[in-house]
Write a protein that holds these residues in place. Structure first.
Motif, short mmCIF file in Angstrom:
data_model
loop_
_atom_site.label_atom_id
_atom_site.label_comp_id
_atom_site.label_asym_id
_atom_site.label_seq_id
_atom_site.Cartn_x
_atom_site.Cartn_y
_atom_site.Cartn_z
N ASN A 197 107.80 -29.68 44.36
CA ASN A 197 106.85 -30.11 43.33
C ASN A 197 107.52 -30.99 42.29
O ASN A 197 106.88 -31.92 41.76
N ARG B 146 92.32 -26.81 43.50
CA ARG B 146 93.39 -27.27 44.37
C ARG B 146 92.89 -28.06 45.58
O ARG B 146 93.45 -29.07 45.95
N ASP C 226 98.88 -24.63 46.82
CA ASP C 226 99.51 -24.19 45.57
C ASP C 226 100.85 -23.54 45.90
O ASP C 226 101.17 -23.27 47.06
#
Lengths: 282, 282, 282, 282, 282, 282
Positions: free
Chosen positions: C207, B278, C180
């Motif tokens: 997202n 990430r 994330d």
């Protein structure tokens, strides 16, 4: 302050070496006699600046030299107001000083200057011989002996720049080129103390490189560059190394052009210098 | 004020580490002897600045370094008038200080400067060795020991910039490159205290990345960058992580080029570091 | 005057919330230990500024932040002369203050600055760690603790701008991205007090919009933008209306792209808000 | 001096007429509650400025309005040093005053400003709410009540200008358009005292001209322009003459586009005005 | 100092001759009554400036005229700080004076001005009628009687310039053209004392030249130019010579266009003047 | 200070030689009688400046000459504030002095000036005859005798520059050309003391070169250039050498064009001068 004023020449200077190559001295003197401005054309390092230094000595005049560039303002030439304890005061620039003192003002690479520069030159470059100082309201009549000299290199193809016809037609013009081989060898020997044989070799090498032409080099090697090389050789450096440091590297960044020059060098100077592979210093 | 004047060097400095790789020291000394200016070409981080610091120490001269850029004015080099309680006074710039004190003035990345900068250099870079201060009317004769040094990276293809032939031909020039593998490993060990085995690995890795060529990287990794990586590895960081932080990320923003570099890294440093998906910090 | 000096931090500040997502904290600390400058890359609003505020608190350093732009001059960073009752005096800029005090100087969006800015950074960004103040003639040695940090967004394709290789290779670099989903939901809940279920919904929506790609949006929605939306929802606003005001309208002026975003919004937040036809405020 | 300080509002002002057309008032109040900056998009003369004046009255805040343009400098917004009897002193600009006083600062047509303007906005437009004054070394924390509002017209297609995503994503955004027919007629009657029947006629005419489209007119007629026309008609001028002076002539210089507008005018206002052939004043 | 302050009009002036050609006087008075700004379009020399001088006399207002150009700054209109014995003081520009005194401010050829000029006009050109002086922090409310008038020539096709729609839509606009033949002859007789027969001849000639069209002339001959010609004829100069000096030479540098004009001249004024071949003065 | 104020003419000057070639003197006097401005067109060095000097003497007026260029500002013409011991004071520029004193102000090569210059000319070049000094708030009424004269060379094809029609139509215009052969020979003899036979030869040569046309020369040789050549010949220089120095070299840098000129020279001056191969000085 341990500095000399521009052009003040407080003590006699040793006479500069100058090798005349034509009637340039006589033409300059005629232009001076009639108060005409002079334009000198020629490539880099062929002796224009030296010639003007020589003429200033010969005529007994102070010399103000200004290297022209894009950002040179009229104020840099003419003068400007500075702020002092009692408000602003005026400080003459080099052109104004030359006009007041009857000196020679030499503008080197004049086409690098912005066109507004040429405008302050116009009333100085015709029969009026005046310099209007717009910022102070003065109009100076040039003192006897004042002479305006400009130079440029016609080999630079600058589409945007150039002297306007209304400027050019005010000047008496002469064109300089590299000296012939015998003269150039004489100059090199005088300036570097190199022996005649190797000076001749160096001139022959220089002329060979000059024949490489424009697609290889931006400009051909100057007499000044040959003098540099001669000094290092006379000081004991390997000629090939001296030629790489003073000729191949300064003339170009292109490896192929550098190799072409070094091939010519090897033809003229047979004994090999150790050219290192990793870091080239010649 | 707890600051040192530029070049004042009030106390003895420890001698700088410099690993000569050819006759560059001797050529520099000859140029100094004849008062010739020096031009140094070479890629980023190959040791040009270090070499000049070394020569200044060796010759016992003060060093004035000026990093050149588009907006550097002649006044930044030469000096300017400031306003004080009693009106304007003149303050020397670094070039003027070097000329007065007989120091070395080093103009780093000189082709980044505007062309008008090169013009104040011309009368300093030929036999006259003078600096005309147009704003004050002074004309300084350079003190003995004054030396003009300029550098640039010929690998940058800047069509608009570059030294004019009339400037270039005034300089003695030398060309630097990355050191050979043994020398570079020696330098890395000296600067980072990394063990010889991993220093050799790092040099091999650096040379492999240097072969990626111009279509992958704007410029190859420098010795400086390898020293950075070595310091983090010597401090205990995973080599792959150190290589990503000090090599892959600084060299490029392109993911494919970064991946190509990291592939080469993995070939040279077998133990894997945990590369996060990430947020990549290497 | 009721204002704080930059970085003076006269009283203890509450600790900033920062959620680490990798080894970025450790890498920053290593760079600090070796006095290396740090380069942080990443998209808009992903937490770069927050990370540096966090590191400044953690290391106990003052932080000087400068947002870079086209017209930022070297004087804005380094300082300038001002005119006072007794003539000019010098006033340090934020970079100079950081160098004197051993603080962190953070240049946000550094590639927006003119290239001359990067030049004052060079002697600070290598082993010399010096800042030459050309205008005063000083040469500052950076105090221990001084750290130079720069950031930019590699997603902006600016052909004219970018760091030169000779600048880039001086930095330790790290690359940030959006967190994330779990981390981002955690951050949103912390900053907006939105309930976990709707925070998760919002992250999923974010997202989904991030997948619309470059031909629809100039840049994807940032975490900051999701926090804005979350605050309005938590304050009782209809989620669709909040998404239009904080997401669709700020992201684009194109009606088709706004409609595409609102379609995705409707998929994630089922209850309809009354979208007016005549004046859209979401 | 008989002038008011910007935003000093020394005496109660009559309440401005504002006709809300959606939930724009509530959204603005929420943004204010969370200290979020507001972005308003919309065409010329649709009421953006009037809306912000209304909100400033409603929230009891001072309003600083700055019309942005190409030459607006950061100093125009933030402040500058002036020279007084005792040397320089600092004078706040309108943005700085709003930050200190907790007022609304409205930047009209913000995309006309140079991009460096947006940079001083960044630290004010996120959670920090600070304004660094680089020239004085201050860092102001915005007082409670400070609000940043910007507007622009998305209909101007300016390829070179526009807000960067890193700026846009900091704002809560809303989009304005012309009011619906009933609302616009109500506004016109209120502002011009024209009777309802002719106000309706004028709105119908305005909407017909708005359908001419971009190949005929650079921008459609605004509500403001319809109010101008209504005032001249209410003052007794022939409607066709009023429409030519306030609509056809201001909207375009193209004779064919003027003729197209006047054709539409004649359809809505049957009685003919004497249009002169030689000098058209309508 | 023997000069009048702009617009101070200390003594009664003789009434200016103005020949109205439509309802322009009434429209101007209505705009004044409602405090609306006025835009006047029309070709060179058709009487725009004379009309505004006339209206200022008629309404009993002072008139401030500013000829706009590329380098006109906002400070030239609004005012600036000057340095006096006690530091800086503010000096109003012509727009500010008009705003304070309730005078007419006329900006001639307004599209020549930079767009930032139009921005200081916006808050003056809507219902606010305010002039923010950012440099002093004042916000002036326009005095009753203040009127803003601008003009331009729509015949100049300047792709880069032009009023923005957000500016245009604030004005009441009127369009001027050349007067009809009888009016123009009347004006010429009044201004030059030429006899009616030859004045009529001159108007017929002027209209014939106006039909040459744009591919021959950059702009058609103005009424002012016909007055010039008439004065020289009335003073006894040969009409053909007067037409060449006041019409053919000022209108164009193109020999073919000059010849076309002189052909028309010879058709209207039969007796030949001696046109010299070598130096044409007509 | 040993300098004269511009135009102060403290002592009688010898009358300048001027050879009228048409009715230019009478036309100038009529323009002066009606207070009309005068525009003079013509090629380089054909006598425009001399004509205006002559008319100033004839009319007994002071003459202020300003050579126009790209960087000439309105302040250079009109005046500016300077800082003195008691703060700023105003200093008139040459145009303002001419307006106050009733002198002639001559703007040479007016199309070289920026367009903002022409704007200060407009109110001086119509019936108003006023000069607004925006920086001081004055509005000067031109004193009787004030006359505005401008000149340019229509042969320079400058697409970006040129007088706007609104400027051109304010002037009485006349067009100058080279004198006829007899007149030109007379002028040359008067200015250089060359004998009539060789003066005639030189005029024939000049006219032959003038026929080379534009593809060979940027501009044809002027009368001034022929006078230069005549002076060097009269001083005893070989005519071919004088022609190369004063004609071929100043007119062009192109070797082929120089050769073409020298071919024509050899046809007119039969006796050969020794043209050197290596350095050409003529």
């Amino acid at each position: 302050m341990d500095t000399a004023r521009i052009g003040s020449n407080p003590e006699p200077q040793p006479e500069l070496f100058y090798q005349a190559t034509g009637s340039e001295v006589q033409l300059f003197e005629q232009a001076d006699r009639f108060g005409m401005p002079v334009l000198i054309k020629g490539p880099t390092g062929c002796g224009k600046t030296r010639f003007i230094q020589h003429m200033a000595q010969r005529l007994g005049r102070k010399l103000y030299t200004v290297a022209c560039h894009d950002d040179l303002t009229t104020a840099d030439l003419v003068g400007r107001h500075l702020i002092g304890a009692d408000g602003t005061f005026w400080q003459d620039g080099p052109l104004t000083r030359a006009v007041r003192e009857g000196a020679i003002c030499y503008l080197d690479e004049v086409i690098e200057a912005r066109k507004d520069i040429t405008v302050v030159l116009h009333p100085l470059a015709d029969d009026r011989r005046i310099l209007p100082l717009e910022a102070t309201g003065e109009e100076l009549q040039a003192a006897p002996g004042f002479m305006l000299v400009v130079s440029y290199n016609p080999g630079y193809r600058n589409l945007l720049k150039g002297l306007k016809p209304s400027t050019r037609q005010r000047f008496v013009a002469m064109s300089f080129d590299y000296p012939d081989a015998a003269t150039e060898s004489h100059i090199i020997q005088h300036e570097s103390a190199l022996d005649p044989a190797r000076a001749d070799q160096l001139v022959a090498l220089g002329n060979a490189v000059r024949h490489l032409g424009q697609h290889d080099l931006e400009e051909a090697p100057s007499t000044r560059l040959l003098i540099h090389t001669a000094r290092l050789i006379a000081a004991g450096m390997d000629p090939r190394q001296a030629c790489e440091a003073c000729m191949a590297q300064p003339l170009t960044d292109e490896p192929t052009a550098q190799a072409a020059i070094m091939d010519i060098v090897r033809l003229h100077f047979a004994e090999p210098g150790q050219v290192e592979a990793r870091k080239k210093i010649a």
